[in-house]
Design an enzyme around this catalytic site. Sequence first.
Site, PDB file in Angstrom:
ATOM      1  N   HIS A   1       0.849  -1.181   0.000  1.00 39.93           N
ATOM      2  CA  HIS A   1       0.000   0.000   0.000  1.00 39.93           C
ATOM      3  C   HIS A   1       0.891   1.240   0.000  1.00 39.93           C
ATOM      4  CE1 HIS A   1      -3.238   2.764   0.837  1.00 39.93           C
ATOM      5  NE2 HIS A   1      -2.632   3.175   1.938  1.00 39.93           N
TER       6      HIS A   1
ATOM      7  N   GLU B   1       0.942   5.732   6.735  1.00 33.18           N
ATOM      8  CA  GLU B   1      -0.416   5.385   7.127  1.00 33.18           C
ATOM      9  C   GLU B   1      -1.439   6.079   6.234  1.00 33.18           C
ATOM     10  OE1 GLU B   1      -0.911   6.318  11.217  1.00 33.18           O
ATOM     11  OE2 GLU B   1       0.511   4.800  11.925  1.00 33.18           O
ATOM     12  N   SER B   2      -2.628   5.523   6.192  1.00 30.37           N
ATOM     13  CA  SER B   2      -3.697   6.100   5.389  1.00 30.37           C
ATOM     14  C   SER B   2      -4.006   7.516   5.867  1.00 30.37           C
ATOM     15  CB  SER B   2      -4.952   5.223   5.495  1.00 30.37           C
ATOM     16  OG  SER B   2      -5.996   5.744   4.712  1.00 30.37           O
TER      17      SER B   2
ATOM     18  N   VAL C   1      -2.000  10.171   5.510  1.00 29.95           N
ATOM     19  CA  VAL C   1      -0.827  10.957   5.889  1.00 29.95           C
ATOM     20  C   VAL C   1      -0.430  11.960   4.797  1.00 29.95           C
ATOM     21  CG1 VAL C   1       0.990   9.469   4.949  1.00 29.95           C
ATOM     22  CG2 VAL C   1       1.399  10.751   7.072  1.00 29.95           C
ATOM     23  N   GLY C   2      -0.921  11.734   3.560  1.00 31.83           N
ATOM     24  CA  GLY C   2      -0.642  12.686   2.484  1.00 31.83           C
ATOM     25  C   GLY C   2       0.171  12.123   1.334  1.00 31.83           C
ATOM     26  N   LYS C   3       0.141  10.819   1.138  1.00 27.86           N
ATOM     27  CA  LYS C   3       0.921  10.197   0.062  1.00 27.86           C
ATOM     28  C   LYS C   3       0.434  10.654  -1.315  1.00 27.86           C
ATOM     29  CE  LYS C   3       0.017   5.995   1.419  1.00 27.86           C
ATOM     30  NZ  LYS C   3      -0.776   6.308   2.632  1.00 27.86           N
ATOM     31  N   SER C   4      -0.861  10.545  -1.547  1.00 29.81           N
ATOM     32  CA  SER C   4      -1.406  10.909  -2.862  1.00 29.81           C
ATOM     33  C   SER C   4      -1.292  12.401  -3.120  1.00 29.81           C
ATOM     34  CB  SER C   4      -2.876  10.461  -2.961  1.00 29.81           C
ATOM     35  OG  SER C   4      -2.976   9.050  -2.887  1.00 29.81           O
TER      36      SER C   4
ATOM     37  N   ASP D   1      -1.983   3.942  -4.429  1.00 26.22           N
ATOM     38  CA  ASP D   1      -2.747   3.087  -3.515  1.00 26.22           C
ATOM     39  C   ASP D   1      -2.187   1.673  -3.426  1.00 26.22           C
ATOM     40  OD1 ASP D   1      -4.907   2.791  -1.637  1.00 26.22           O
ATOM     41  OD2 ASP D   1      -5.826   1.466  -3.109  1.00 26.22           O
TER      42      ASP D   1
ATOM     43  N   GLU E   1      -6.671   8.518  -6.099  1.00 27.99           N
ATOM     44  CA  GLU E   1      -7.774   8.908  -5.217  1.00 27.99           C
ATOM     45  C   GLU E   1      -7.310  10.059  -4.337  1.00 27.99           C
ATOM     46  OE1 GLU E   1     -10.287   7.336  -1.340  1.00 27.99           O
ATOM     47  OE2 GLU E   1      -8.950   5.961  -2.395  1.00 27.99           O
TER      48      GLU E   1
ATOM     49  N   ARG F   1      19.301  14.654  11.446  1.00 24.36           N
ATOM     50  CA  ARG F   1      19.562  16.031  11.033  1.00 24.36           C
ATOM     51  C   ARG F   1      20.660  16.119   9.980  1.00 24.36           C
ATOM     52  NH1 ARG F   1      17.885  19.826  14.915  1.00 24.36           N
ATOM     53  NH2 ARG F   1      18.583  21.375  13.381  1.00 24.36           N
TER      54      ARG F   1
END
Length: 321
Positions: free
Chosen positions: A142, A158-159, A161-164, A181, A206, A247
Amino acid sequence: MESLYSVKLSTLVEEFGLDVLRKGKGYDKCLIRTEDVNRPGLQLIGFFDYFDPMRLQVLGKVESTFLEGMSPEERRKSFEQLLAQDIPALILTRGMEPFPECLEMAEKYDRTLLSSQETTSAFMGALISGLRTNLSPRITRHGVLVEIYGEGVLILGESGVGKSETAIELIKRGHRLIADDAVEIKRVAAHQLVGSAPELIRHYMELRGIGVVDVRQLFGVSAVKDEANIDLVVNLEQWRDGAMYDRLGLEELFTTILDVQVPAVTIPVKPGRNLAVIVEVAAMNNRHKKMGYNAAQAFTEQINRHFDEAMAAQNQQEEEE
């Protein structure tokens, strides 16, 4: 070597543009499960020890020239010994016409005969490569896979979080989408992973609040790609106060996928951070590392030189006093 996966013989025929000279029994259902290919040299003189009948058999110019020197009875015996084996197909290269004895034995044992216009070496190289791709170990993850300046970047997290959202911004900046996805990952070589999208959702994304969009239609064909190597894994995670984040970048981190270690970075997410730019820089930095330049090491060496020079100057001043 037998694989857990298989590919239809008819699929290979279509993929490599082979001519079907004769369809044998079960042609439409014949499955190839090994990436190895055999040129039946010793088998033409009756040596079948360690012979693997599951392999595709390729007959080239060398074998054909050898067979031409035989009498019809000897050729008939050679082809009968070979085609009596339960082989998936016999492939003739260079567009060669099959010997009458070959056709006779193919009819007798109901074997598939195929033909390629390619030279034997070129065809076998392409065939083995194609079989390795079709039969390679695979897994579905995923995430989002994008190509940034030639680097395949797999974005995980995680779903929500801003991947797409990060991927769509990267596309607007001129980079290309491979999968959103669900990413199908294949190990095509000992240290090489290739990612692609399932056919059903290829080129679609999506976006929460908008829904499903067709990236190819919105941004053009230059914004998408069918597959790409996976060169870097970017893990997106929500910013945690008090957590220790790298860092300098001196620590080399890896993610293991299908027993292949892939360089990885973790990027904390919080409002105000431009994730697309950060991921873009991470891809560029990873490419520089592969080319032999590590900015973190160069910076550390520069700092060390500065302190060494400062200490040397201080020691010299103390000696003069």
